[in-house]
Design a protein around this motif. Structure first.
Motif, PDB file in Angstrom:
ATOM      1  N   PHE A  64     -13.532 -52.074  62.270  1.00 26.56           N
ATOM      2  CA  PHE A  64     -13.536 -52.561  60.896  1.00 26.56           C
ATOM      3  C   PHE A  64     -14.821 -53.297  60.529  1.00 26.56           C
ATOM      4  N   SER A 188      -9.873 -47.666  64.412  1.00 30.79           N
ATOM      5  CA  SER A 188     -10.986 -46.743  64.202  1.00 30.79           C
ATOM      6  C   SER A 188     -10.648 -45.498  63.404  1.00 30.79           C
ATOM      7  N   MET A 190      -9.161 -43.379  60.205  1.00 34.31           N
ATOM      8  CA  MET A 190      -8.886 -43.580  58.785  1.00 34.31           C
ATOM      9  C   MET A 190      -8.531 -42.251  58.139  1.00 34.31           C
ATOM     10  N   TRP A 198     -12.862 -40.698  62.258  1.00 36.39           N
ATOM     11  CA  TRP A 198     -13.152 -41.984  62.884  1.00 36.39           C
ATOM     12  C   TRP A 198     -14.094 -42.790  62.003  1.00 36.39           C
ATOM     13  N   ARG A 199     -13.858 -44.089  61.924  1.00 36.44           N
ATOM     14  CA  ARG A 199     -14.660 -44.977  61.094  1.00 36.44           C
ATOM     15  C   ARG A 199     -16.080 -45.169  61.622  1.00 36.44           C
TER      16      ARG A 199
END
Length: 283
Positions: A64, A188, A190, A198-199
């Motif tokens: 995040f 991780s 989204m 993956w973020r």
């Protein structure tokens, strides 16, 4: 698992997310995860540690936390700067470091470069950057520059279901258990049109244009002045590096398990926690 506190650390140059474990008056510890992981790397381990106030960061570009601005990169020394700025934000003049893999490498750099700030260091299956031979700096720089130019034409993989995304992480560059993949996915993964992705910042996949030599990296380890503990996974890559380990200023502790031995299962987390608790208990 014990309750954790979600934190946002607003640094002068970036905002980082973090999880805090343990008593607020416990010994301060910054926990640094591995490449493409996040703060949940310590979700099993941290609740088992005694008397420590552990702040597990989502390192820049992971989980995040914010991504670095356009034109910036993810060099080791930039992560080291983040660590010190995070400590400033927390009001910690002196603190301990707990690092896994990439996080262990960053911890080594910080502890060696600014030893007056670090009280103890625990490194889990990481110490120096992998540096495959032959090391050709010209070829490496060329590869990195070409990858940077091509990045804009690439798109992240989209997994059609959450289950497929979890399975993909289980079979990733370093395999992890299903439980570990699910924990990492909490911070991780989204939703996007067509499924999940993956973020993490795509720039994390780029080759480094410059690498420390092994001797340069070892100089940081030798400069560490505080008590240090290196935990090696018996089934990991580092366990095969006998020559490298023999050049360190302290003897490593070998524990059964793979690279994510502290996260893959409860038994591994127990073994690593027992080792760390004994290390912090010694004056």
């Amino acid at each position: 698992m014990k309750a954790v506190q979600e934190l946002r650390l607003t640094l002068p140059h970036i905002e980082l997310a973090a999880h805090a474990f343990g008593p607020e008056d416990g010994q301060p510890v910054l926990a640094l995860h591995g490449w493409l992981d996040n703060a949940n790397s310590f979700a099993r381990l941290a609740p088992r540690l005694h008397g420590l106030r552990i702040v597990a960061l989502d390192m820049a570009g992971h989980g995040f936390s914010d991504h670095r601005p356009a034109g910036a990169s993810y060099a080791l020394w930039d992560y080291a700067h983040d660590v010190l700025q995070a400590a400033e934000q927390l009001g910690w003049e002196r603190f301990a470091l707990l690092g896994h893999s990439l996080g262990a490498i960053v911890a080594t750099l910080v502890a060696g470069a600014v030893p007056e700030r670090i009280e103890r260091v625990v490194l889990i299956d990481g110490i120096v950057p992998p540096n495959p031979l032959p090391h050709d700096p010209v070829a490496r720089m060329g590869l990195a520059l070409r990858e940077q130019l091509a990045l804009g034409r690439k798109r992240k993989t989209v997994h059609p279901t959450l289950e497929r995304a979890i399975e993909a992480r289980m079979k990733g560059h370093v395999a992890v258990s299903r439980e570990a993949s699910e924990l990492l996915g909490e911070r991780s993964l989204m939703p996007v049109p067509g499924g999940f992705t993956w973020r993490s910042d795509s720039r994390l996949m780029l080759s480094s244009p410059v690498r420390l030599s092994e001797e340069q990296a070892l100089a940081f380890a030798r400069a560490i002045e505080c008590p240090a503990q290196l935990i090696i996974a018996q089934d990991g890559r580092l366990a095969q590096e006998a020559e490298l380990l023999g050049r360190l200023p302290w003897a490593p502790v070998f524990l059964p398990g793979g690279h994510h031995l502290h996260l893959n299962d409860e038994a591994g987390a127990d073994l690593v926690a027992d080792c760390i608790n004994r290390f912090f208990a010694v004056p």
